[in-house]
Design a protein around this motif. Sequence first.
Motif, PDB file in Angstrom:
ATOM      1  N   ASN A 103       6.288   2.792 -11.817  1.00  0.00           N
ATOM      2  CA  ASN A 103       7.429   3.671 -11.540  1.00  0.00           C
ATOM      3  C   ASN A 103       7.137   4.686 -10.450  1.00  0.00           C
ATOM      4  O   ASN A 103       7.958   4.910  -9.559  1.00  0.00           O
ATOM      5  N   VAL A 104       5.985   5.328 -10.531  1.00  0.00           N
ATOM      6  CA  VAL A 104       5.652   6.363  -9.564  1.00  0.00           C
ATOM      7  C   VAL A 104       5.443   5.761  -8.182  1.00  0.00           C
ATOM      8  O   VAL A 104       5.938   6.286  -7.177  1.00  0.00           O
ATOM      9  N   VAL A 105       4.719   4.666  -8.119  1.00  0.00           N
ATOM     10  CA  VAL A 105       4.450   4.030  -6.835  1.00  0.00           C
ATOM     11  C   VAL A 105       5.731   3.491  -6.212  1.00  0.00           C
ATOM     12  O   VAL A 105       5.916   3.529  -4.995  1.00  0.00           O
ATOM     13  N   SER A 106       6.647   3.035  -7.036  1.00  0.00           N
ATOM     14  CA  SER A 106       7.858   2.406  -6.501  1.00  0.00           C
ATOM     15  C   SER A 106       8.852   3.417  -5.963  1.00  0.00           C
ATOM     16  O   SER A 106       9.345   3.281  -4.839  1.00  0.00           O
TER      17      SER A 106
ATOM     18  N   GLY B 158      -2.093  12.792  -2.053  1.00  0.00           N
ATOM     19  CA  GLY B 158      -1.509  12.098  -0.899  1.00  0.00           C
ATOM     20  C   GLY B 158      -1.620  12.925   0.359  1.00  0.00           C
ATOM     21  O   GLY B 158      -1.928  12.394   1.441  1.00  0.00           O
ATOM     22  N   GLN B 159      -1.412  14.226   0.242  1.00  0.00           N
ATOM     23  CA  GLN B 159      -1.566  15.089   1.407  1.00  0.00           C
ATOM     24  C   GLN B 159      -3.029  15.194   1.812  1.00  0.00           C
ATOM     25  O   GLN B 159      -3.352  15.239   3.001  1.00  0.00           O
ATOM     26  N   ALA B 160      -3.921  15.219   0.821  1.00  0.00           N
ATOM     27  CA  ALA B 160      -5.349  15.287   1.133  1.00  0.00           C
ATOM     28  C   ALA B 160      -5.822  14.030   1.852  1.00  0.00           C
ATOM     29  O   ALA B 160      -6.647  14.088   2.774  1.00  0.00           O
TER      30      ALA B 160
ATOM     31  N   ARG C 136       1.381   6.548  -2.471  1.00  0.00           N
ATOM     32  CA  ARG C 136       1.202   5.430  -3.410  1.00  0.00           C
ATOM     33  C   ARG C 136      -0.269   5.182  -3.714  1.00  0.00           C
ATOM     34  O   ARG C 136      -0.645   4.912  -4.865  1.00  0.00           O
ATOM     35  N   ILE C 137      -1.115   5.270  -2.701  1.00  0.00           N
ATOM     36  CA  ILE C 137      -2.549   5.097  -2.932  1.00  0.00           C
ATOM     37  C   ILE C 137      -3.069   6.197  -3.855  1.00  0.00           C
ATOM     38  O   ILE C 137      -3.841   5.947  -4.786  1.00  0.00           O
ATOM     39  N   ALA C 138      -2.616   7.423  -3.598  1.00  0.00           N
ATOM     40  CA  ALA C 138      -3.056   8.558  -4.423  1.00  0.00           C
ATOM     41  C   ALA C 138      -2.605   8.396  -5.870  1.00  0.00           C
ATOM     42  O   ALA C 138      -3.329   8.770  -6.796  1.00  0.00           O
ATOM     43  N   ALA C 139      -1.415   7.863  -6.084  1.00  0.00           N
ATOM     44  CA  ALA C 139      -0.911   7.678  -7.446  1.00  0.00           C
ATOM     45  C   ALA C 139      -1.811   6.740  -8.241  1.00  0.00           C
ATOM     46  O   ALA C 139      -2.055   6.949  -9.436  1.00  0.00           O
ATOM     47  N   VAL C 140      -2.301   5.706  -7.591  1.00  0.00           N
ATOM     48  CA  VAL C 140      -3.209   4.775  -8.267  1.00  0.00           C
ATOM     49  C   VAL C 140      -4.546   5.446  -8.549  1.00  0.00           C
ATOM     50  O   VAL C 140      -5.098   5.350  -9.661  1.00  0.00           O
TER      51      VAL C 140
END
Length: 501
Positions: free
Chosen positions: A166-169, A346-348, A366-370
């Motif tokens: 959900n978050v990545v999408s 994600g900002q980092a 999306r990468i950060a969420a994972v």
Amino acid sequence: MNATYGVVAITLVALATVGIGAFGLRVSRTTSDFYVASRSVSPIWNSSAIGGEYLSAASFLGVAGLVLASGADMLWYPIGWTAGYLLLLVFVAAPLRRSGAYTIPDFAQLRLGSIAVRRLASALVVAVGWLYLMPQFQGAGLTVRTVTGSPAWVGTALVAMIVMVNVVSGGMRSITFVQAFQYWLKLTALLVPVFFLVHAWTLDGSPSPVAPTDWFSPFGGTDPTSLYLTYSVLAATFLGTMGLPHVVVRFYTNPDGQAARRTTLIVLGLLGAFYLLPTIYGVLGRIYAPDLIAAGRTDAVVLELPARMLGGTTGEVLSAVLTAGAFAAFLSTSSGLTMSVAGVLGQALTGIDRVGSRLGGVAAFRIAAVLCLIVPVTLALSAERIPVASSVTFAFALAASTFCPLLVLGVWWRGLTDIGAIAGLMGGGVCAGVAPILTIAARPEGWLGALMSQPALWSVPVGFSLMIGVSLLTRHRAPANVARTMVRLHTPERIDVDRRS
């Protein structure tokens, strides 16, 4: 309980969550959609979404378990969690929205003009998020195991996978729809069975639960440590709410400061209505499930009461309804926490250290969420389980000791400096961060055990004192544009509109 009903309940909640998230994906097109839903969420939607993400496993299962085990004094937890929004309303809700920030580190840099403060705040956002995520995943494992008999890791992995999808999408836009739906699902899931349970109790003729004397003493005793624990819980929950990253980020999604205040008022009503219900389950548990105390499974009382009190198909169906609500609690809170941590990471990942520069792209988000799910899932699978309400308090204490001083002083005191903020964040963070490690690893007793298990009453003053004291010693470090920033934080949007016209 018939495992089939529980599996069906979990499956329906999972499908509904993914389906609503997919709808949000259709309207999530920009980076702003992913981070703050383009700042266009109405107070009704936003308050429901806040209720959805804030009412976690600690609220749905933990409050009833605490009341079952320790009595009426445990109601200080939900009172603190709710009243914390009053402080949020009075001190920071509208100024935070007017700041134009996307995350707490954004606000810290906007206010103090310091990359170092931003990076330290980013690290603390991740720490608070992980502390809060771990009990959500552990609670999911407990629920699925109670309902289906499967290993605890199944529930943990299932919640993590759905949250990640959900978050990545769809990002914040998608999660807003999901969490608003899940608040009303959780409220309904507790409300419907309680009518049947109270009716069965009255027909059964069972006496009211006998309240031990220690139910009405501070944390089960009259000694000074018990009184300290009560006030420390209040300090953590009252002050920690305004520093929780997944709560604060919600106010950035409102159209303006007035909408942020209106959202907070509605949230107070939604939380107050919800917290009446777990208390009833805890009291009924004193009659029908006292054995869960000795077994160390008090968090399961909500799920087990229908089968014990009603039995048959009715009990199994109502247990399945409660299972659906509990599963929604894990999903909604985990989604909000993942959103807040992923926004910072994600900002980092994109190396953004300047307010006003473009946000980290959707791919970085999306990468950060994972990445931000890996650590809490690992901790949930490997760490010894402790009561969910108690473990969540560690996150509240850390937020109260770090972000609460930063936000209150940053919004209301122009004398705050970057060095002062760093000192307060580090001092309060170390004090509140070491405490849970010692509590879990060494399990100290007596005064040391009390101070470590509930550190807020002394760690919050450390954070405030260091920020104020060091800022007074480094007055020359005050940002040159502090007057303009303070005007921005405290000027209502309608005045800006009037000036432009």
